[in-house]
Design an enzyme around this catalytic site. Sequence first.
Site, mmCIF file in Angstrom:
data_model
loop_
_atom_site.group_PDB
_atom_site.id
_atom_site.type_symbol
_atom_site.label_atom_id
_atom_site.label_comp_id
_atom_site.label_asym_id
_atom_site.label_seq_id
_atom_site.Cartn_x
_atom_site.Cartn_y
_atom_site.Cartn_z
ATOM 1 N N GLY A 540 0.832 -1.197 0.000
ATOM 2 C CA GLY A 540 0.000 0.000 0.000
ATOM 3 C C GLY A 540 0.866 1.246 0.000
ATOM 4 O O GLY A 540 2.036 1.205 0.368
ATOM 5 N N GLY A 542 0.464 5.431 1.031
ATOM 6 C CA GLY A 542 -0.411 6.467 1.583
ATOM 7 C C GLY A 542 0.335 7.777 1.681
ATOM 8 O O GLY A 542 1.484 7.885 1.234
ATOM 9 N N GLY A 543 -0.316 8.766 2.257
ATOM 10 C CA GLY A 543 0.304 10.067 2.401
ATOM 11 C C GLY A 543 1.598 9.986 3.200
ATOM 12 O O GLY A 543 2.552 10.733 2.975
ATOM 13 N N GLY A 545 3.665 7.384 3.321
ATOM 14 C CA GLY A 545 4.739 6.679 2.621
ATOM 15 C C GLY A 545 4.255 5.303 2.214
ATOM 16 O O GLY A 545 3.059 5.065 2.104
ATOM 17 N N LYS A 546 5.210 4.417 1.985
ATOM 18 C CA LYS A 546 4.833 3.076 1.514
ATOM 19 C C LYS A 546 4.631 2.106 2.666
ATOM 20 O O LYS A 546 5.265 2.220 3.706
ATOM 21 C CB LYS A 546 5.923 2.532 0.596
ATOM 22 N N ASP A 656 -10.341 10.235 11.028
ATOM 23 C CA ASP A 656 -10.187 9.837 9.629
ATOM 24 C C ASP A 656 -10.811 8.454 9.415
ATOM 25 O O ASP A 656 -10.166 7.538 8.908
ATOM 26 C CB ASP A 656 -8.709 9.858 9.240
#
Length: 846
Positions: A540, A542-543, A545-546, A656
């Site tokens: 995955g 995301g904002g 990182g990996k 979130d």
Amino acid sequence: MNTKTHVWFLIILISFVVNALYVESASKTLDSYLLSCGSSNGGSDSDGRKWESDSKYLGSSDNSISAKAKFQDPSLPSAIPYMSARILTSESTYTLSVSTKKRHWVRLHFYPSSYSSLNATDAYFDVTAGETTLLNNFSAPITAEALTQSYIVREFSVGPFSSDALKITFTPSAKHNGSYAFVNGIEIISMPELFPEPATLVGFSDQTVDVASSTLQTMFRLNVGGQYIPPNNDSDLSRTWYDDSPYVYGAAFGVTTETNTTVKIDFPEEFPKYVAPVDVYSTARSMGPDSKLNQNFNLTWVFPVDGNFMYVVRLHFCELEQTLINQRVFDIFINNQTAQEAADVIAWSGAKEVPVYKDFAIFVSNTSGSAQELWLALHPSVAEKPEVYDAILNGLEIFKLNDTSGNLAAPNPVPSPMLLEAESEEKTSFAEPSKSKKTAHIIGGAAGGAAAVGLVAAICIVVYNRKKRVYGNESNGTSGWLPLYGNSLTSHNNSKSTISGKSSHTSSHLSTLAAGLCRHFALGEIKQGTKNFDESNVIGVGGFGKVYKGVVDGGTKVAIKRANPSSEQGVHEFRTEIEMLSKLRHRHLVSLIGFCEENDEMILVYDYMSHGTVREHLYKCKTHLSWKQRLEICIGAARGLHYLHTGAKYTIIHRDVKTTNILVDENWVAKVSDFGLSKTGPALNQTHVSTVVKGSFGYLDPEYFRRQQLTDKSDVYSFGVVLFEVLCARPALNPSLPKEQVSLADWALHCQRKGILEDIIDPTLKGKINPEVLKKFSETAEKCLSDHGTERPSMGDVLWNLEFCLQLQENPSSSLVKDDVGIAKDSEIDAREANMAAHRKLEPWK
Ligand SMILES: *[C@@H]1O[C@H](CO)[C@@H](O)[C@H](O)[C@H]1NC(C)=O
Ligand SMILES: *[C@@H]1O[C@H](CO)[C@@H](O)[C@H](O)[C@H]1NC(C)=O
Ligand SMILES: *[C@@H]1O[C@H](CO)[C@@H](O)[C@H](O)[C@H]1NC(C)=O
Ligand SMILES: *[C@@H]1O[C@H](CO)[C@@H](O)[C@H](O)[C@H]1NC(C)=O
Ligand SMILES: *[C@@H]1O[C@H](CO)[C@@H](O)[C@H](O)[C@H]1NC(C)=O
Ligand SMILES: *[C@@H]1O[C@H](CO)[C@@H](O)[C@H](O)[C@H]1NC(C)=O
Ligand SMILES: *[C@@H]1O[C@H](CO)[C@@H](O)[C@H](O)[C@H]1NC(C)=O
Ligand SMILES: *[C@@H]1O[C@H](CO)[C@@H](O)[C@H](O)[C@H]1NC(C)=O
Ligand SMILES: *[C@@H]1O[C@H](CO)[C@@H](O)[C@H](O)[C@H]1NC(C)=O
């Protein structure tokens, strides 16, 4: 003689008597020794206990060196007795004159460090007390490492013996070249016979085990439902009692109860006060207020033990709530065998607030392979038809008995191969425990299934570690939800300087609390586990990182989140996540295993969730989820969020909530993840937290957006969107759709109000949802999306309604009364959560 002389005479006489008494009482304690080995003068420890030098108790012919440790690990409770050591290069005996007709505690303290020029890894040795072998081929560094623990305390209880003095002999192992023995502290304390009566042998009700003739090793000593009790607060036997919550199995924690401070625990005359301190009896763990629910589970504790030994389990009871016989009756199981049927504390003790204890013996064999365990389970005794279906336990001690050959020693525990490899790579020596690893502590989640060797290790830590908890202002009995343990919580007061020095050294951003709760991984371990961050392991992005999948500890699958070094926001979120997650343990929250902060890398290590995010099962359609599965996932996520909102010391607002932040494990259990944006909620006197708006569009609470005020109801809003997303299998925002349909929240609300929601639900679900359930489910989601936070249900109510949906879906015909449902009957029950829901007055928001 005038009156004055009379008075003087009297005073002198009195002082004589007092002196005589004093000498008398002092001679009684002559039987006890606290030896700070290798130190020349002794000194006081952090509990104020006075330790003396050991030199005069060693034979003159013994080859010994006194040495100082070079480095003081911050987790040491005090410099005395750990910072000095007695090095014994050949067989050496401490001879202590004690009353040999009495039983004595023998406590051995070891701090593996480099002393003089000796390598700690060379120290393999045996320890005997009289005829009994206490330790054999013992390696303190290996044991400490496997337990990720900087020092080790072993407590034994040596029975009366025939020789004229207690002889403690240290023998360096002949099987290892250059071997030597060492010890930092020895406590010999005279004690009464704790086991005047034999213990019942579990499984053989007609047989008993005579404990008084054996030497015992303390394995566990727990203040069940209560808190840590330091040696000074024990009832004169300087024992340490620990919190039991780390050993509670699964999510069924039960509830903890505490007596009123005004209530006195009433020790009967024949009941010795030293058996356990009042604090042990005045707190308890019971199953919870819901009789119905309690029939479905066992309140269970699990303990790692050594195989091939007899154990004696002492259970301490004191009824704090019930007053009559047959009000609370339960069965006690040890290792899945019935130890006691129809236990009734009042029947035993005669009254409320009167203590009583029961001893059971059980042999634990060494079945090949897996770690040996001792299970204790309590279950309401349904056959007795008691008034409440519940069980209670106040305290617990587990002792290991010497075997028939007079041995108590077990092999050294085995550190995980990965840990060893990482270590040899780094070329760290035991001599420098300042390296991150030495203070790494693994926290086992409350969830029972953690297979990692580390969990067992973490569990052991608690026993061997003179831990102190930082209670702050949460020291009431109800804070038992927080399975905090690990020794870096230690000693805020007594080694402050080293702690802060240390934390700035290892992890500049973290509170010592969080750093202590989390395992600190070496970068080498992480690189090895991910094949040096091989792209094929990316699961995955995301904002932050990996995210990589990886392996640690030789087989435990983990998800490894590696921060983008460039993002400044990353540092903050990295910190938040560790701070938050390290303190939270719940079946429906993703567990943080540890972190790595080295060479500017910021890496978080989590439980691996093999089924990924909920979203990818909704419309990317990896797998087609049934309606029941979807309901269960929603219930799981709701439990996780409900726990965040109400289970913790502070309300925690996730901020979130979305389908990519709800993950599913291999058993399709949903877990809430990604706490990077989390905020602790408003303090009591405020109703909201003011904050810059963050979150994901499509899920964002409009009220929060408008007023920039965050409440737990913002999460409820986002969860409402999740519910519609699960029902309709479409993204929260889909810009390619006609304008009025772009936002799922708006569109679903519109359809719901028009009564045409059925047109937009996932086509694969059509006809599979019970219409009543669909109605309830969509009403719940609609209510979550109310414009004003105050009109939205609490997460607990959402949970309750979803559970109702599941029940109704599975049992459509039964005309269930609303009060009887709310609990998924066969799914593993999170008893505490359900109890909370059952207990809450339901607000029938219609
Ligand atoms: C201690 O011994 C171990 C194994 O024998 C070795 O790997 C390590 O380098 C030694 N450490 C020191 C400081 O000599
Ligand atoms: C131990 O030391 C002796 C003599 O120093 C040597 O002969 C022997 O090979 C050594 N044994 C091991 C296992 O290193
Ligand atoms: C130990 O006892 C002292 C004095 O009675 C008390 O102030 C302290 O809070 C106790 N500590 C714990 C952890 O119970
Ligand atoms: C605490 O004790 C007082 C006096 O004994 C009693 O009035 C009160 O109800 C008790 N509170 C609880 C919660 O049991
Ligand atoms: C007791 O039973 C449980 C499951 O029922 C099992 O997992 C556990 O290993 C058993 N414990 C022992 C010591 O046999
Ligand atoms: C409780 O534990 C006992 C002994 O292991 C087992 O027989 C029983 O089925 C368990 N009950 C429940 C409800 O899990
Ligand atoms: C169990 O104990 C026996 C005898 O004490 C020993 O030979 C055997 O190796 C042990 N098995 C395991 C798995 O530890
Ligand atoms: C422990 O050792 C003593 C003698 O040293 C022996 O009498 C006793 O039976 C042993 N205990 C057990 C449980 O075998
Ligand atoms: C002593 O312990 C070490 C480490 O656990 C082990 O490798 C070794 O085989 C043991 N030696 C004996 C003689 O049991």
